[in-house]
Scaffold this motif. Structure first.
Motif, PDB file in Angstrom:
ATOM      1  N   VAL A 536       9.323 -10.976  68.605  1.00  0.00           N
ATOM      2  CA  VAL A 536       8.650 -12.323  68.702  1.00  0.00           C
ATOM      3  C   VAL A 536       7.943 -12.684  70.020  1.00  0.00           C
ATOM      4  O   VAL A 536       7.422 -13.763  70.175  1.00  0.00           O
ATOM      5  N   GLY A 537       7.920 -11.665  70.961  1.00  0.00           N
ATOM      6  CA  GLY A 537       7.364 -11.833  72.115  1.00  0.00           C
ATOM      7  C   GLY A 537       7.841 -12.594  73.200  1.00  0.00           C
ATOM      8  O   GLY A 537       7.440 -13.296  74.127  1.00  0.00           O
ATOM      9  N   SER A 538       9.293 -12.708  73.229  1.00  0.00           N
ATOM     10  CA  SER A 538      10.083 -13.461  74.106  1.00  0.00           C
ATOM     11  C   SER A 538      10.342 -12.657  75.614  1.00  0.00           C
ATOM     12  O   SER A 538      10.587 -11.448  75.445  1.00  0.00           O
ATOM     13  N   LEU A 547      18.587 -14.012  71.434  1.00  0.00           N
ATOM     14  CA  LEU A 547      18.922 -14.237  70.103  1.00  0.00           C
ATOM     15  C   LEU A 547      18.395 -15.644  69.670  1.00  0.00           C
ATOM     16  O   LEU A 547      18.055 -16.091  68.629  1.00  0.00           O
ATOM     17  N   ARG A 548      18.632 -16.691  70.824  1.00  0.00           N
ATOM     18  CA  ARG A 548      18.215 -18.028  70.486  1.00  0.00           C
ATOM     19  C   ARG A 548      16.787 -18.129  70.382  1.00  0.00           C
ATOM     20  O   ARG A 548      16.324 -18.939  69.857  1.00  0.00           O
ATOM     21  N   ALA A 549      16.095 -17.340  71.316  1.00  0.00           N
ATOM     22  CA  ALA A 549      14.450 -17.340  71.311  1.00  0.00           C
ATOM     23  C   ALA A 549      13.919 -16.820  69.953  1.00  0.00           C
ATOM     24  O   ALA A 549      12.962 -17.142  69.446  1.00  0.00           O
ATOM     25  N   ALA A 550      14.765 -15.878  69.427  1.00  0.00           N
ATOM     26  CA  ALA A 550      13.966 -15.271  68.193  1.00  0.00           C
ATOM     27  C   ALA A 550      14.721 -16.132  66.905  1.00  0.00           C
ATOM     28  O   ALA A 550      13.994 -15.729  65.984  1.00  0.00           O
ATOM     29  N   LEU A 554      12.063 -15.915  63.755  1.00  0.00           N
ATOM     30  CA  LEU A 554      12.503 -14.953  62.685  1.00  0.00           C
ATOM     31  C   LEU A 554      13.240 -15.703  61.495  1.00  0.00           C
ATOM     32  O   LEU A 554      13.922 -15.226  60.536  1.00  0.00           O
ATOM     33  N   ASN A 555      13.158 -17.055  61.221  1.00  0.00           N
ATOM     34  CA  ASN A 555      14.003 -17.624  60.575  1.00  0.00           C
ATOM     35  C   ASN A 555      15.378 -17.550  60.138  1.00  0.00           C
ATOM     36  O   ASN A 555      15.672 -17.145  59.150  1.00  0.00           O
ATOM     37  N   ILE A 556      16.139 -17.276  61.306  1.00  0.00           N
ATOM     38  CA  ILE A 556      17.768 -17.127  61.286  1.00  0.00           C
ATOM     39  C   ILE A 556      18.090 -18.350  61.558  1.00  0.00           C
ATOM     40  O   ILE A 556      17.812 -19.131  62.418  1.00  0.00           O
ATOM     41  N   ALA A 557      19.210 -18.525  60.579  1.00  0.00           N
ATOM     42  CA  ALA A 557      19.961 -19.864  60.803  1.00  0.00           C
ATOM     43  C   ALA A 557      20.831 -20.077  62.170  1.00  0.00           C
ATOM     44  O   ALA A 557      21.317 -18.963  62.559  1.00  0.00           O
ATOM     45  N   THR A 558      20.755 -21.294  62.587  1.00  0.00           N
ATOM     46  CA  THR A 558      21.441 -21.564  64.156  1.00  0.00           C
ATOM     47  C   THR A 558      22.543 -21.225  64.054  1.00  0.00           C
ATOM     48  O   THR A 558      23.217 -20.642  64.875  1.00  0.00           O
ATOM     49  N   SER A 621      18.519  -4.239  59.624  1.00  0.00           N
ATOM     50  CA  SER A 621      18.288  -3.108  58.789  1.00  0.00           C
ATOM     51  C   SER A 621      17.383  -3.822  57.787  1.00  0.00           C
ATOM     52  O   SER A 621      16.309  -3.160  57.390  1.00  0.00           O
ATOM     53  N   LEU A 622      17.778  -5.133  57.404  1.00  0.00           N
ATOM     54  CA  LEU A 622      16.838  -5.993  56.552  1.00  0.00           C
ATOM     55  C   LEU A 622      15.452  -6.032  56.950  1.00  0.00           C
ATOM     56  O   LEU A 622      14.318  -5.587  56.234  1.00  0.00           O
ATOM     57  N   ASP A 623      15.312  -6.514  58.155  1.00  0.00           N
ATOM     58  CA  ASP A 623      13.969  -6.803  58.641  1.00  0.00           C
ATOM     59  C   ASP A 623      13.141  -5.493  58.886  1.00  0.00           C
ATOM     60  O   ASP A 623      11.940  -5.586  58.840  1.00  0.00           O
ATOM     61  N   TYR A 624      13.734  -4.364  59.295  1.00  0.00           N
ATOM     62  CA  TYR A 624      12.869  -3.271  59.700  1.00  0.00           C
ATOM     63  C   TYR A 624      12.924  -2.194  59.028  1.00  0.00           C
ATOM     64  O   TYR A 624      12.495  -0.977  58.981  1.00  0.00           O
TER      65      TYR A 624
END
Length: 626
Positions: A536-538, A547-550, A554-558, A621-624
């Motif tokens: 994400v370029g953080s 993790l919080r920046a991504a 990346l649409n990951i639930a808080t 694994s899912l994302d990559y």
């Protein structure tokens, strides 16, 4: 659950042994027991499956063991007292895994509507279900705080041996030393008293700053006067094994402000009134001030132990591992900076930036840490690069050796500024990083896991800022490399077992029947966070911040991210606790822990933390597509 009062009572007593039921009001627990039904499942029977549709009940294991299956792999194991599938019922969705009985299983079942009613009735139950990891961690933290507070009060007391308070070798002079020379030593060494001793270091007297007015200035004595003429003769001494209260009694009885520590007639230390006053007051400001005022490496050697003792005190105060590791890292930063300042002396002819890598670069250092550092330097017109590099390598060698003497062991992998490979110009660093990213070789992936977590410590910090901005942009445009990093990270799996809760080392190895909390515990979170941040370029360097920046991009639930972060910091907390226990016992500090020695609560959180590690790896694994 329709039945006799004795059956209801037995159910409430059984449930009250486990979280969150142990925190629920008696009336709410009784309500729950009256709304449960009891079900039996034989070995191999499926309790819940994705094909069942939206989950309509919560199960609480009364007896037996249930596993969660993803495809043909078992990734989850549930035991007595554990409730599931809370997340699926809360969101009204099917389960994502198949839950199967591993033997005979008896489970309490609660209808989804009753589950939602209980959420409204019981705040402890609701808080547990929505913040499960955080709630368990809070319980563990309170129990840790109680244990550490008791031991902290015992250790930091007037019962402490004088050997633990005499933090540096005494400054001594001969009885014929001119007064002016002795005063110069007092000023340079920044001490309040000097010991007058013979060649065998037998103490003959003491002269303190307090004596200066009455014994020197008012009588008008010349600075050539021998120190023996103004010293307090025949000083009282105590052995190193004596306790702090004995020194306090001597001071109170005779009006002294200093007591000498001597062993077999040789002076080994000086205890001041200030030492006793500050016995209970060791803190961040005291340690940082002492580090900043240190004038030699010898002074700094004692502060690593002070930092470890501070860690003990902060655990006793209930400080979380996120804040605690940051404080430890910041104090280690100060110590490193002061080492560099001392070794550079009045100045250094070449401009450079000292970099911290690895856990120090992430501000996540525990009590046991070696050195991971490097240099960026600025070329000088008319001076050969190798000439500058050789000068800096000699300086870095002294710094690395001094840090080793201060309690930061030399890196076994030679990731240190004294290694020519890691003493580079900005352009050389960019070329090195670009080569790793473009090649994707195994050693490049390993290096990336260490060197990409860098942070400037002292010097020309803008060099590190520019390098970080360049790296973020370059790596973000290298999807092949990110895929390779993900595949490499997934080779290290959390040690969850099928037969037992955990997969431990063999009984005959160096660390028998233990788990490596760093390699198999925190590292999966660290690796995933690094990859997400690059994606994400953080420019964040810490695991939690990454993790919080991504999460948003990346649409990951808080809630999911916070569960990962809580699990990561619980593993960090276990590392800190274990290292402190080893340090107190005089053992070498490491990251290994025997799970059988944990209490039931911590074992449960540890197991849940490893599950969260598997979840973050599943996301990786899912994302990559690994």
């Amino acid at each position: 659950m329709v039945g006799s009062n004795s059956l209801i009572d037995a159910t409430t007593q059984h449930l009250s042994r486990f979280a969150p039921f142990d925190k629920m009001a008696e009336a709410d627990l009784l309500w729950l027991a009256n709304h449960l039904s009891l079900a039996y499942y034989h070995k191999g029977e499926v309790l819940l499956a994705p094909s069942d549709g939206p989950s309509e009940r919560i199960l609480i294991i009364k007896q037996g063991r249930v596993v969660g299956e993803s495809g043909e792999a078992i990734w989850l194991e549930l035991h007595e007292g554990e409730a599931f599938p809370i997340g699926a019922v809360l969101s009204g969705r099917p389960v994502v895994s198949t839950f199967r009985a591993q033997g005979d299983v008896f489970a309490y079942e609660l209808d989804a509507d009753d589950f939602r009613s209980l959420l409204q009735r019981s705040q402890p139950f609701a808080r547990f279900c929505t913040e499960r990891i955080a709630n368990l961690l809070d319980q563990s933290q309170r129990s840790i705080q109680a244990v550490y507070a008791a031991s902290s009060n015992e250790r930091q007391s007037m019962h402490s041996p004088l050997s633990s308070l005499a933090r540096r070798a005494p400054v001594t002079c001969a009885p014929e030393t001119p007064l002016g020379e002795a005063l110069q030593m007092i000023q340079v060494q920044k001490i309040s008293a000097i010991v007058v001793a013979n060649e065998a270091l037998h103490p003959l007297g003491v002269f303190s700053v307090r004596d200066l007015i009455g014994r020197v200035i008012l009588p008008g004595l010349p600075l050539s006067t021998p120190i023996r003429a103004v010293m307090t003769p025949d000083p009282m001494t105590l052995p190193p094994s004596a306790h702090a209260f004995e020194a306090a009694l001597l001071m109170a009885k005779h009006g002294f402000r200093h007591v000498l520590v001597a062993e077999q007639g040789r002076v080994t230390g000086v205890i001041s009134e200030k030492d006793l006053f500050s016995l209970q007051r060791i803190g961040v400001t005291q340690i940082s001030a002492a580090i900043r005022s240190a004038i030699c490496i010898e002074d700094l050697k004692h502060f690593a132990e002070d930092i470890r003792q501070l860690g003990h005190n902060l655990l006793a105060q209930g400080l979380g591992s996120e804040q605690l590791t940051q404080i430890i890292s910041i104090l280690n930063d100060l110590l490193t900076q002061r080492v560099i300042e001392i070794e550079c002396g009045e100045g250094y002819p070449y401009r450079f930036c000292w970099l911290a890598f690895g856990s120090e670069g992430r501000l996540e250092q525990t009590l046991s840490t070696d050195q991971d550092n490097g240099l960026i330097f600025i070329p000088v017109d008319g001076v050969e690069l190798e000439t500058i590099r050789n000068h800096l390598l000699a300086l870095a060698e002294r710094i690395n050796r001094a840090l080793d003497a201060c309690g930061f062991p030399l890196c076994q992998g030679q990731v240190m500024a004294s290694n020519p490979n890691w003493c580079l110009t900005l352009d050389e660093w960019k070329a090195t990083f670009a080569n790793w990213i473009d090649s994707g070789a195994p050693d490049a992936l390993l290096n990336a896991s260490i060197f990409f977590d860098f942070r400037p410590l002292i010097g020309e910090e803008l060099l590190a800022v520019e390098l970080r901005a360049w790296l973020v942009a370059y790596a973000r445009n290298a999807p092949r490399f990110l895929h390779q990093m993900a595949a490499n990270a997934l080779r290290n799996r959390p040690p969850l077992g099928l037969v037992r809760d955990f997969v431990v080392t063999s009984d005959s190895g160096e660390h028998p029947a233990t788990l490596d909390l760093k390699l198999n515990g925190t590292t999966p979170f660290v690796d995933a966070a690094r990859i997400f941040a690059l994606t994400v370029g953080s420019d964040a360097s810490g695991t939690a911040a990454r993790l919080r920046a991504a999460a948003g991009p990346l649409n990951i639930a808080t809630t999911e991210v916070e569960a990962w972060i809580s699990s990561f910091f619980f593993l960090q907390l276990l590392r800190l606790r274990r290292q402190h226990e080893e340090n107190l016992a005089g053992e070498t500090m490491d990251n290994h822990i025997n799970p059988d020695q944990l209490n039931d609560l911590d074992r449960r959180i540890l197991k849940e933390s490893f599950r969260q590690a598997r979840k973050i790896q599943s996301r990786l694994s899912l994302d990559y597509r690994v």
